[in-house]
Enzyme design. Structure first.
Site, short mmCIF file in Angstrom:
data_model
loop_
_atom_site.label_atom_id
_atom_site.label_comp_id
_atom_site.label_asym_id
_atom_site.label_seq_id
_atom_site.Cartn_x
_atom_site.Cartn_y
_atom_site.Cartn_z
N LYS A 13 0.83 -1.07 -0.02
CA LYS A 13 0.08 -0.09 0.07
C LYS A 13 0.60 1.33 0.11
CE LYS A 13 -1.99 -1.02 4.02
NZ LYS A 13 -1.39 -2.35 4.03
N ARG A 86 -10.23 1.30 7.81
CA ARG A 86 -9.74 -0.15 8.28
C ARG A 86 -11.05 -0.91 8.70
NH1 ARG A 86 -3.99 1.14 8.41
NH2 ARG A 86 -3.09 -1.00 8.74
N ARG A 120 11.21 -5.53 5.82
CA ARG A 120 11.38 -4.09 5.32
C ARG A 120 12.18 -3.40 6.30
NH1 ARG A 120 5.29 -1.64 5.64
NH2 ARG A 120 5.34 -2.52 7.83
N ARG A 153 10.55 -1.00 11.68
CA ARG A 153 9.62 -0.65 12.64
C ARG A 153 9.36 -1.48 13.73
NH1 ARG A 153 4.59 0.44 8.28
NH2 ARG A 153 3.41 -0.53 9.80
N ARG A 164 -1.73 -8.16 13.64
CA ARG A 164 -2.08 -7.24 12.67
C ARG A 164 -3.01 -7.94 11.60
NH1 ARG A 164 3.40 -4.60 11.58
NH2 ARG A 164 2.51 -3.67 9.86
P1 AP5 Z 1 4.75 -1.75 2.28
O1 AP5 Z 1 4.46 -0.98 0.86
O2 AP5 Z 1 5.57 -0.99 3.51
O3 AP5 Z 1 3.47 -2.31 2.84
P2 AP5 Z 1 2.18 -1.87 3.27
O4 AP5 Z 1 1.07 -2.48 2.56
O5 AP5 Z 1 2.20 -0.35 3.37
O6 AP5 Z 1 2.52 -2.44 4.71
P3 AP5 Z 1 2.25 -1.83 6.09
O7 AP5 Z 1 2.81 -2.91 7.08
O8 AP5 Z 1 2.69 -0.40 6.11
O9 AP5 Z 1 0.52 -1.89 6.41
P4 AP5 Z 1 -0.15 -1.64 7.88
O10 AP5 Z 1 -1.59 -1.68 7.55
O11 AP5 Z 1 0.15 -3.14 8.81
O12 AP5 Z 1 0.55 -0.60 8.55
P5 AP5 Z 1 0.14 1.01 8.85
O13 AP5 Z 1 1.45 1.68 8.84
O14 AP5 Z 1 -0.95 1.19 7.80
O15 AP5 Z 1 5.72 -2.77 1.84
C1 AP5 Z 1 6.19 -3.89 2.81
C2 AP5 Z 1 7.48 -4.36 2.46
O16 AP5 Z 1 7.57 -5.15 1.14
C3 AP5 Z 1 8.67 -3.21 2.16
O17 AP5 Z 1 9.99 -3.56 2.52
C4 AP5 Z 1 8.60 -3.16 0.39
O18 AP5 Z 1 9.87 -2.82 -0.15
C5 AP5 Z 1 8.08 -4.59 -0.06
N1 AP5 Z 1 7.66 -4.71 -1.17
C6 AP5 Z 1 6.52 -4.06 -1.45
N2 AP5 Z 1 5.72 -4.38 -2.64
C7 AP5 Z 1 6.68 -5.66 -3.05
C8 AP5 Z 1 6.46 -6.50 -4.19
N3 AP5 Z 1 5.52 -6.26 -5.00
N4 AP5 Z 1 7.61 -7.25 -4.14
C9 AP5 Z 1 8.38 -7.49 -3.14
N5 AP5 Z 1 8.25 -6.59 -2.15
C10 AP5 Z 1 7.39 -5.68 -2.14
O19 AP5 Z 1 -0.44 0.79 10.21
C11 AP5 Z 1 0.38 0.65 11.46
C12 AP5 Z 1 -0.47 0.75 12.64
O20 AP5 Z 1 -0.97 1.90 12.74
C13 AP5 Z 1 -1.65 -0.15 12.75
O21 AP5 Z 1 -1.35 -1.61 13.17
C14 AP5 Z 1 -2.72 0.52 13.63
O22 AP5 Z 1 -1.96 0.33 14.93
C15 AP5 Z 1 -2.33 1.87 13.47
N6 AP5 Z 1 -3.34 2.46 12.47
C16 AP5 Z 1 -2.97 2.57 11.02
N7 AP5 Z 1 -4.30 3.25 10.36
C17 AP5 Z 1 -5.11 2.79 11.40
C18 AP5 Z 1 -6.82 3.25 11.16
N8 AP5 Z 1 -7.26 3.47 9.95
N9 AP5 Z 1 -7.35 2.82 12.25
C19 AP5 Z 1 -6.77 2.53 13.33
N10 AP5 Z 1 -5.47 2.56 13.72
C20 AP5 Z 1 -4.74 2.56 12.42
MG MG Z 2 2.29 0.87 4.75
#
Ligand code: AP5
Ligand code: MG
Length: 210
Positions: A13, A86, A120, A153, A164
């Protein structure tokens, strides 16, 4: 254009949102990044968010909805929203805030999620995202863009990722059907190289515009 990115942990994402934002010249708004920035600066919001993010739990809806409503009210031209909504309450709140043009759902398996998350590395200065195998920095541990230090992270360990993912399947995945019924869903296979995933997204957005 107003776009929402959906998908499990590690589906790309953030990686893809950054690329789409650059191509369309729109802001990339990531709830996770906003929380992490606040945690780094130990603001009141950050202290509260940390209690949830470290356990892999969702930050309470009232807090998250307000934060996004404030932010979106400043973005008249459009945005790429990453990590929100979410759950169904957040989706309803978003509906009241604005109209969404497209929801891009990137699918990968849980095993691939864990594999991606464990490799990551994120720049502590500019937030650029790398991977130890799939997107290696030129110099190990150093950001290509700003020379900042690459860190793992706090919520990127296997135990927290499993939590998660559990929440994702229970609360977030049902939104895929919700947006399919709204006829705004674009479905993308995330288990392909980063540039191929991006190409598929661009192709779908262009087709939708015709
Ligand atoms: P990356 O692009 O970083 O993946 P992502 O989908 O963004 O995954 P996240 O872990 O960031 O999602 P998340 O939803 O758990 O975390 P968030 O920060 O939103 O890619 C991942 C890795 O793979 C990287 O190393 C990349 O280089 C590699 N990669 C990417 N594409 C690839 C491909 N095609 N092939 C190979 N490698 C690839 O949320 C964190 C926390 O914040 C949550 O747990 C929650 O506590 C809180 N939070 C966030 N939003 C909310 C909300 N709306 N409501 C309540 N709490 C929230
Ligand atoms: Mg992300």
């Amino acid at each position: 254009m107003k776009i929402v990115m959906l998908g499990p942990q590690g589906s790309g994402k953030g990686t893809q949102a950054a690329k789409i934002a650059e191509k369309l010249n729109l802001p990339h708004i990531s709830t996770g990044d906003i929380f992490r920035e606040n945690i780094k600066n130990q603001t009141e919001l950050g202290k509260l968010a940390q209690e949830y993010t470290n356990l892999g739990k969702l930050v309470p809806d009232e807090v998250t909805n307000k934060m996004i409503a404030d932010r979106l009210s400043k973005e008249k031209k459009g945005f790429i929203l990453d990590g929100y909504p979410r759950n169904s309450k957040q989706a309803k709140a978003l509906e009241e805030m604005t109209h969404i043009d497209y929801v891009i759902n990137i699918e990968i398996s849980d095993n691939e999620s864990v594999r991606r998350i464990s490799g990551r590395r994120t720049c502590e200065s500019c937030g650029e995202v790398f991977h130890t195998i799939f997107k290696k920095p030129k110099n190990e541990g150093v950001c290509d863009k700003c020379k900042g230090k690459l860190l793992q992270r706090d919520d990127d360990n296997e135990e927290v990722v499993r939590k998660r993912l559990e929440i994702y399947h229970e609360m977030t995945k049902p939104l895929v059907d919700f947006y399919r019924n709204e006829d705004v869903l674009i479905e993308i296979n995330g288990e392909q190289p980063i540039m191929k995933v991006f190409k598929d997204i661009v192709m779908n957005l262009e087709r939708e515009k015709e």
